[in-house]
Scaffold this active site. Sequence first.
Site, mmCIF file in Angstrom:
data_model
loop_
_atom_site.group_PDB
_atom_site.id
_atom_site.type_symbol
_atom_site.label_atom_id
_atom_site.label_comp_id
_atom_site.label_asym_id
_atom_site.label_seq_id
_atom_site.Cartn_x
_atom_site.Cartn_y
_atom_site.Cartn_z
ATOM 1 N N TYR A 62 32.591 9.880 22.350
ATOM 2 C CA TYR A 62 33.220 11.416 22.305
ATOM 3 C C TYR A 62 34.423 11.377 23.533
ATOM 4 O O TYR A 62 35.701 11.633 23.293
ATOM 5 C CB TYR A 62 32.450 12.400 22.386
ATOM 6 C CG TYR A 62 32.819 13.823 22.607
ATOM 7 C CD1 TYR A 62 33.105 14.387 21.288
ATOM 8 C CD2 TYR A 62 32.524 14.396 23.640
ATOM 9 C CE1 TYR A 62 33.915 15.644 21.587
ATOM 10 C CE2 TYR A 62 32.996 15.692 23.829
ATOM 11 C CZ TYR A 62 33.502 16.269 22.732
ATOM 12 O OH TYR A 62 33.966 17.505 22.798
ATOM 13 N N GLY A 87 15.430 19.673 35.423
ATOM 14 C CA GLY A 87 16.316 20.949 35.533
ATOM 15 C C GLY A 87 17.498 20.952 36.660
ATOM 16 O O GLY A 87 17.954 22.082 36.892
ATOM 17 N N ARG A 131 26.010 22.864 35.863
ATOM 18 C CA ARG A 131 26.963 23.244 35.097
ATOM 19 C C ARG A 131 27.689 24.461 35.505
ATOM 20 O O ARG A 131 26.967 25.273 36.375
ATOM 21 C CB ARG A 131 26.412 23.332 33.619
ATOM 22 C CG ARG A 131 25.585 22.172 33.092
ATOM 23 C CD ARG A 131 26.749 21.174 32.420
ATOM 24 N NE ARG A 131 26.223 19.983 31.873
ATOM 25 C CZ ARG A 131 25.480 19.049 32.119
ATOM 26 N NH1 ARG A 131 25.474 18.616 33.632
ATOM 27 N NH2 ARG A 131 25.082 17.916 31.482
HETATM 28 N N1 UDP Z 1 19.637 21.062 28.392
HETATM 29 C C1 UDP Z 1 18.347 21.414 28.682
HETATM 30 N N2 UDP Z 1 17.369 21.962 27.809
HETATM 31 C C2 UDP Z 1 17.949 22.197 26.285
HETATM 32 C C3 UDP Z 1 19.216 22.011 26.213
HETATM 33 C C4 UDP Z 1 20.136 21.517 27.183
HETATM 34 O O1 UDP Z 1 17.631 21.374 29.795
HETATM 35 O O2 UDP Z 1 17.145 22.869 25.518
HETATM 36 C C5 UDP Z 1 20.491 20.829 29.645
HETATM 37 C C6 UDP Z 1 21.143 19.542 29.066
HETATM 38 O O3 UDP Z 1 20.505 18.388 29.481
HETATM 39 C C7 UDP Z 1 22.407 19.595 30.301
HETATM 40 C C8 UDP Z 1 22.530 21.251 30.176
HETATM 41 O O4 UDP Z 1 21.414 21.786 29.669
HETATM 42 O O5 UDP Z 1 22.106 19.178 31.473
HETATM 43 C C9 UDP Z 1 23.629 21.791 29.348
HETATM 44 O O6 UDP Z 1 23.576 21.137 27.955
HETATM 45 P P1 UDP Z 1 24.495 21.629 27.043
HETATM 46 O O7 UDP Z 1 24.236 20.555 25.818
HETATM 47 O O8 UDP Z 1 24.566 22.892 26.859
HETATM 48 O O9 UDP Z 1 26.181 20.787 27.545
HETATM 49 P P2 UDP Z 1 26.523 19.569 28.230
HETATM 50 O O10 UDP Z 1 25.404 18.600 28.611
HETATM 51 O O11 UDP Z 1 27.360 19.016 27.168
HETATM 52 O O12 UDP Z 1 27.274 19.939 29.537
#
Ligand code: UDP
Length: 331
Positions: A157, A219, A223
Site C-alpha cells: 500500500y 499499547g 499516533r
Molecule cells: N489498534 C489497537 N486496537 C484496535 C485497532 C487498532 O490497538 O482494535 C492500534 C493499531 O495497532 C495502531 C493504532 O491502533 O497502532 C492505530 O490503528 P489504525 O488502524 O487506526 O491506524 P494505523 O495503524 O494505520 O495508523
Amino acid sequence: MTDKNILVTGGFGFIGSTLVEQLLAEPGNRVHVVDNLSTSPIDVTAFLEVVGNPPNLSYDICSIAEYCTREGDKGKAFREIYHLASPVGPVGVLAYAGKMTEMICGDAYHVINLGLKHDAKVLDISTSEVYGGGRDGYCSEDYSKIIPAKVTVRLEYAVAKLAAEISLVNTTRVTPLRACIIRPFNVAGPRQSPKGGFVLPRFIGQALRNEPLTVYSDGSMVRAFTHVQDIVQGLILTMERGTNGEAYNLGNPANKVTILELAQRVVKIAESQSRIDHVDPKTLFGPLFEEANDKYPDAKRSTEELGWQPRSDVDQVIRDTLHYIRDGRKA
Ligand code: UDP
C-alpha cells in the site's frame, strides 16, 4: 464568485463525503463524485438526504477506469480534481494483497490524464505510511523515505502510494499538469467505519457495547489523531494555495497519544464499563496483519505555507465520533 466544476474521486468515502459536504456549501461549486462504493462507510441515499439532494451534486457509481471510458466527450470541464478513491485501512487493505500496486497506480494514471485533459489542478491523497515511520515516528516532508526489508501488505500500500506520488510530481515537471500531494495522519471522526480496522470507531463501538477494548500489544504505539473536519479544511487550502509538485503533511502534532491512552480516554468519555484487554491482532485478522511504525507529523509546511490551523483536540475527535456512532447515523 465564478462557477466551478469539481471532481471528487472517492467522494462517498469517510473523508470524501465530508469534503463534498464542505464543497457544496460554497456558492458556485458544482461537485461530481466518482465512487465504486467498495470501501464507502455511508449509506449514499442517507448522505444525499443529509446534504439536501442539491442540484449542484452529481455522481457516477463506478471505478475511475470505467468513468474515464464512459466520460468520452460529454465530460464537464473540471477545474479541480480531489483524488481520494483508494483501498484503506490496516484490515481493509488485506483483501487487495498483490493487487494494490496496479489499483493505486492505475487510478493515479487515469487521474493524471484527467487533470491534463481538463487543465484541472489535482490533489492526490497519499498516506503518511510513505515515511515508513520517519525518525522515531516523527515525519517531515524533508526526510528520506524508508522502505523496510520485510514485505507486508501494508508495505505494498505504502509503496504504491509513493509510486503514484512520484508519477504525479514528475508529470508536473514535464507537462502543464498542476498537482499537490497530501499525506494525512490518522484521520478520525464521524463516518469512519470500524470495518477497515481503524482504531477509534473500533474502541468506541466496544465501549458502547461495554465489551473489552482490544489494545494491540502493550499499547505504546504513537499516533496523532486528526479530526476529519480539520483534514478537509487542509485539503481545500492545499487546492487553493499549495505549490505545484509539493507534498504536504496534514496531521495535528498536538494530538499525539499512545493507543493505551486513547483507549483510556474513550472509556472515560463514553462513561463505559469496559475493561481494556491487550490482544495480538494476528489472532483477530490473520497472519497478513501488520502493525505500522509510530508516526506523527511535522506540520510546519502546511501551517506556515498554507495557513492551515487544525482545531480539534483528541477529546473532541472522540466526542464527535462517539455521538455519530451512538446515534446510529447512516451518514
Ligand atoms: N489498534 C489497537 N486496537 C484496535 C485497532 C487498532 O490497538 O482494535 C492500534 C493499531 O495497532 C495502531 C493504532 O491502533 O497502532 C492505530 O490503528 P489504525 O488502524 O487506526 O491506524 P494505523 O495503524 O494505520 O495508523
